[in-house]
Design a protein around this motif. Structure first.
Motif, short mmCIF file in Angstrom:
data_model
loop_
_atom_site.label_atom_id
_atom_site.label_comp_id
_atom_site.label_asym_id
_atom_site.label_seq_id
_atom_site.Cartn_x
_atom_site.Cartn_y
_atom_site.Cartn_z
N LEU A 157 40.78 -54.58 73.79
CA LEU A 157 40.10 -53.94 72.66
C LEU A 157 39.11 -54.88 71.98
O LEU A 157 38.33 -54.44 71.13
CB LEU A 157 41.12 -53.42 71.66
CG LEU A 157 42.09 -52.35 72.18
CD1 LEU A 157 43.00 -51.87 71.07
CD2 LEU A 157 41.33 -51.19 72.81
N ARG A 176 40.93 -48.21 67.55
CA ARG A 176 39.61 -48.47 68.14
C ARG A 176 38.53 -48.28 67.08
O ARG A 176 37.60 -49.09 66.98
CB ARG A 176 39.37 -47.52 69.31
CG ARG A 176 40.25 -47.74 70.53
CD ARG A 176 39.92 -46.72 71.61
NE ARG A 176 40.82 -46.79 72.74
CZ ARG A 176 40.68 -47.62 73.77
NH1 ARG A 176 39.65 -48.46 73.80
NH2 ARG A 176 41.55 -47.61 74.78
N ALA A 177 38.66 -47.22 66.28
CA ALA A 177 37.67 -46.97 65.22
C ALA A 177 37.67 -48.10 64.20
O ALA A 177 36.61 -48.53 63.72
CB ALA A 177 37.96 -45.63 64.56
N GLU A 196 34.47 -48.68 55.27
CA GLU A 196 33.13 -48.83 54.69
C GLU A 196 33.22 -49.00 53.18
O GLU A 196 32.48 -49.79 52.59
CB GLU A 196 32.27 -47.62 55.03
CG GLU A 196 31.84 -47.55 56.48
CD GLU A 196 31.17 -46.22 56.81
OE1 GLU A 196 30.86 -45.45 55.87
OE2 GLU A 196 30.94 -45.95 58.00
N HIS A 231 29.51 -54.78 56.12
CA HIS A 231 29.94 -56.01 56.81
C HIS A 231 30.86 -56.76 55.87
O HIS A 231 30.74 -56.68 54.64
CB HIS A 231 28.74 -56.88 57.18
CG HIS A 231 27.73 -56.19 58.03
ND1 HIS A 231 27.91 -55.97 59.37
CD2 HIS A 231 26.52 -55.66 57.70
CE1 HIS A 231 26.85 -55.33 59.86
NE2 HIS A 231 25.99 -55.13 58.86
N ARG A 275 37.25 -45.08 59.36
CA ARG A 275 35.90 -45.64 59.30
C ARG A 275 35.34 -45.55 57.89
O ARG A 275 34.77 -46.52 57.35
CB ARG A 275 34.98 -44.89 60.27
CG ARG A 275 35.21 -45.19 61.74
CD ARG A 275 34.10 -44.59 62.59
NE ARG A 275 34.43 -44.63 64.01
CZ ARG A 275 34.94 -43.61 64.69
NH1 ARG A 275 35.18 -42.46 64.07
NH2 ARG A 275 35.21 -43.73 65.98
N PHE A 322 39.44 -57.45 69.81
CA PHE A 322 39.60 -57.82 68.41
C PHE A 322 39.74 -59.32 68.27
O PHE A 322 40.59 -59.94 68.89
CB PHE A 322 40.84 -57.13 67.82
CG PHE A 322 41.09 -57.48 66.38
CD1 PHE A 322 40.21 -57.06 65.40
CD2 PHE A 322 42.18 -58.25 66.02
CE1 PHE A 322 40.42 -57.38 64.07
CE2 PHE A 322 42.41 -58.59 64.70
CZ PHE A 322 41.53 -58.15 63.71
N ILE A 341 38.57 -51.24 64.61
CA ILE A 341 38.00 -52.45 65.19
C ILE A 341 36.47 -52.33 65.24
O ILE A 341 35.75 -53.28 64.88
CB ILE A 341 38.59 -52.71 66.58
CG1 ILE A 341 40.08 -53.07 66.45
CG2 ILE A 341 37.83 -53.80 67.32
CD1 ILE A 341 40.84 -53.06 67.75
N GLU A 342 35.97 -51.18 65.64
CA GLU A 342 34.52 -50.96 65.65
C GLU A 342 33.92 -51.08 64.26
O GLU A 342 32.79 -51.54 64.08
CB GLU A 342 34.20 -49.60 66.25
CG GLU A 342 34.49 -49.49 67.74
CD GLU A 342 34.41 -48.06 68.25
OE1 GLU A 342 34.06 -47.17 67.45
OE2 GLU A 342 34.70 -47.84 69.45
N ALA A 343 34.68 -50.66 63.24
CA ALA A 343 34.21 -50.72 61.86
C ALA A 343 34.36 -52.11 61.25
O ALA A 343 33.94 -52.32 60.11
CB ALA A 343 34.95 -49.69 61.01
N GLY A 344 34.96 -53.05 61.96
CA GLY A 344 35.01 -54.43 61.51
C GLY A 344 36.19 -54.80 60.66
O GLY A 344 36.09 -55.72 59.82
#
Length: 604
Positions: free
Chosen positions: A299, A252-253, A198, A204, A194, A301, A255-258
């Motif tokens: 998931l 998963r992390a 970033e 983003h 993550r 994505f 994908i959540e973080a983009g």
């Protein structure tokens, strides 16, 4: 699309997906198909666009005749000339065919390991420990800062896509690719990915971002016998401990973080049941259950799925055979493999450069244009998200800081601040595994015998002397591996036994009988240190460090704060009895995961 504007007359508030679809609709089918390929190229200075490459066609043929717009950079010129070289290729791309700009990608370039199929030794950029060293430090802020440094350097060079981070869990101690991961612990790796995303992409994905390709889905660590699936003998991934879900935690992390893209691994799952369903034993990128069913549907994505490189075409590279990594579908022809990959849900074929295969499948009616358009739209959407179609020169390069940095003093793109940060991180990552009282930190005035450390790295007060004149020895060794060199890339993969040769052990013992020995081991993989631990005065692990950074940690100039990101097994028998998919499960490890002699084990 030839001769048309790249940016349709649509208001800036229009959804980016609509804009991407509009651009794709204006392209010819052949131009759309060209987007589905992502070969590796070698770029020199000056650029020789008409010169055939050791990997295949000339750059002109790839860009002009085949319409390819995504390229992975292998060899590149010195950093002072990279921007100029890539600009020349951008100009060629924007003058022909779809007129879309090129997205240049790269494997990691900021550490120590040189492997033409995985990572590049830092050259002209700041040099940091391997990612496993960042895992040893465990500082999310530092990992985020590292991501920002990589972003600045890549933008300055004209690179807009990273074929990293690698977030496989280091659960099989013999596996060759652990140095580029964050370690064996799922949650620890998730936190660090993550932070890295970033830093690399920003909050983003946008015009200031480097697009991340997180790999190797669904986790490349559980290799049978630790063998690597670049090669046929390492094609099987196994889950005897039933821990498949652990390996999804970092993904998963991400994908959540983009993360912009995800790369499946070469390996094929053997004996894997998922939610009551037996998973087909084919390479992950060929597996519709895992790419469409798990990654896309379960998931959620919706970014780019880029296959790992070389799944379709057998090759000979620099005189070495390199069979296609079409594990489980070796019997299929190249065109049948391509169909399987797109049926599975892949968007782009890494390392392949022949759009004629897809065009033939379209002509046969075995792939419809809607399927091609879905992937082409994702790839144009990525260019739009990166701002590549909205800048006059179309490459989305940095206009201020990056331009000033490119080709700077002494041939470095990196700033002095970034160089210093990287060297400091090399020292910080070092992990004190064992030490006798009073040995560390080493004093400012010593008569020292150095072995495999450059005398120039010694502090001003040290005298570097022969063993018979020394009061202490500092010895550096690399983690053991079995040299192999049948296939291309095999010689640069550290595989096989983790046990030191008896000649290495005997040589250190002979030195330790004469004086205290400080032993530094480069832990690119978990070495078996049992024969050495009791004979040396201090035992220290590094995860990619220059000699000066090693000495800085040993003298206390920089505090070595690393903790083991994986356990160090006690014996090869313990490794062979462990489960490749289970983190940190060797019997009675010599040093557990999270260990440091400066504070015990804190990570389970």
């Amino acid at each position: 699309m030839t001769g048309t504007s790249l940016s349709p007359a649509i208001s800036s508030s229009t959804d980016i997906d609509v804009r991407a679809r509009t651009i794709v609709e204006r392209m010819t089918v052949a131009e759309r198909v060209g987007l589905l390929f992502h070969p590796m190229i070698f770029v020199g200075s000056p650029v020789e666009v008409d010169q055939p490459s050791p990997l295949g066609p000339s750059l002109r043929e790839l860009i002009v005749e085949r319409g390819i717009r995504y390229f992975c950079l292998g060899a590149i010129p010195p950093v002072a000339h990279v921007r100029e070289a890539l600009d020349d290729l951008q100009a060629l791309a924007r003058s022909t065919g779809s007129r879309l700009p090129i997205v240049f990608s790269t494997d990691p370039r900021h550490s120590f390991v040189q492997n033409d199929g995985a990572s590049h030794r830092a050259d002209g950029v700041s040099q940091w420990p391997e990612p496993i060293g960042l895992g040893a430090i465990g500082d999310e802020d530092l990992v985020r800062r590292f991501g920002e440094v990589v972003r600045a350097d890549y933008r300055a060079l004209g690179i807009r896509m990273a074929l990293h981070p690698q977030i496989d869990l280091a659960t099989e101690p013999r596996w060759a690719r652990q140095a580029q991961s964050f370690g064996a612990d799922p949650e620890h790796s998730a936190r660090l990915v993550r932070a890295y995303l970033e830093g690399l992409q920003g909050a983003h994905l946008g015009p200031e971002s480097i697009a991340a390709t997180t790999k190797h889905f669904p986790g490349g660590g559980p290799q049978k016998d630790g063998e690597d699936p670049h090669f046929v003998y390492g094609r099987e991934q196994v889950y005897p401990g039933g821990r498949f879900e652990d390996h999804l935690v970092p993904f998963r992390a991400a994908i959540e973080a983009g993360t912009a893209a995800i790369m499946p691994y070469y390996g094929m799952p053997v004996g894997l049941d998922l939610h009551g369903e037996r998973i087909e034993e084919v390479g992950f990128a060929f597996n519709r259950q895992l790419i469409t069913g798990l990654l896309r549907e379960r998931l959620g994505f919706d970014g780019v799925v880029l296959s790992d490189f070389g799944l379709v075409t057998d090759a000979t590279v620099f005189g070495k055979p390199f069979p296609a990594r079409a594990w489980g579908v070796e019997h299929l022809s190249p065109i049948e493999r391509v169909r399987r990959l797109f049926d599975a849900g892949v968007d782009q074929l890494g390392g392949e450069n022949d759009p004629a295969l897809v065009l033939e499948l379209i002509d046969r009616g075995e792939i419809d244009t809607a399927r091609v358009d879905a992937s082409a739209t994702r790839l144009v959407r990525l260019q739009l998200q990166l701002g590549l179609l909205d800048e006059p020169d179309g490459d989305g390069r940095a206009k201020a800081e990056g331009d000033a940095a490119a080709g700077g003093a002494d041939g470095f793109v990196a700033s002095p601040e970034h160089i210093a940060l990287g060297i400091r991180a090399q020292s910080q990552a070092m992990t004190v595994l064992a030490e006798r009282e009073g040995i560390l930190p080493l004093g400012p005035e010593l008569r020292v015998h150095l072995r495999d450390l450059a005398p120039a790295a010694a502090p001003a007060g040290w005298q570097v002397v022969a063993p018979e004149d020394a009061e202490i020895a500092v010895v550096r060794v690399g983690a053991p591996f079995e040299p192999r060199d049948t296939y291309f890339l095999e010689s640069s993969m550290e595989q096989g036994s983790l046990a030191f040769d008896t000649t290495v052990v005997d040589g250190i013992r002979a030195l330790a009988e004469r004086m205290p020995v400080v032993l530094v081991v480069t832990l690119s993989r978990p070495a078996i240190l049992t024969p050495l631990a009791d004979m040396v005065a201090a035992l220290v692990g590094d995860f990619g460090a220059g000699d000066a950074a090693v000495i800085a940690a040993l003298t206390g100039e920089v505090e070595p704060v690393g903790r083991l990101p994986f356990e160090l097994p006690r014996s090869m028998d313990a490794v062979r009895r462990s489960s490749p998919d289970v983190p940190s499960d060797t019997e009675d490890p010599l040093f557990p995961i999270g260990w440091s002699a400066r504070g015990g084990s804190v990570r389970s």
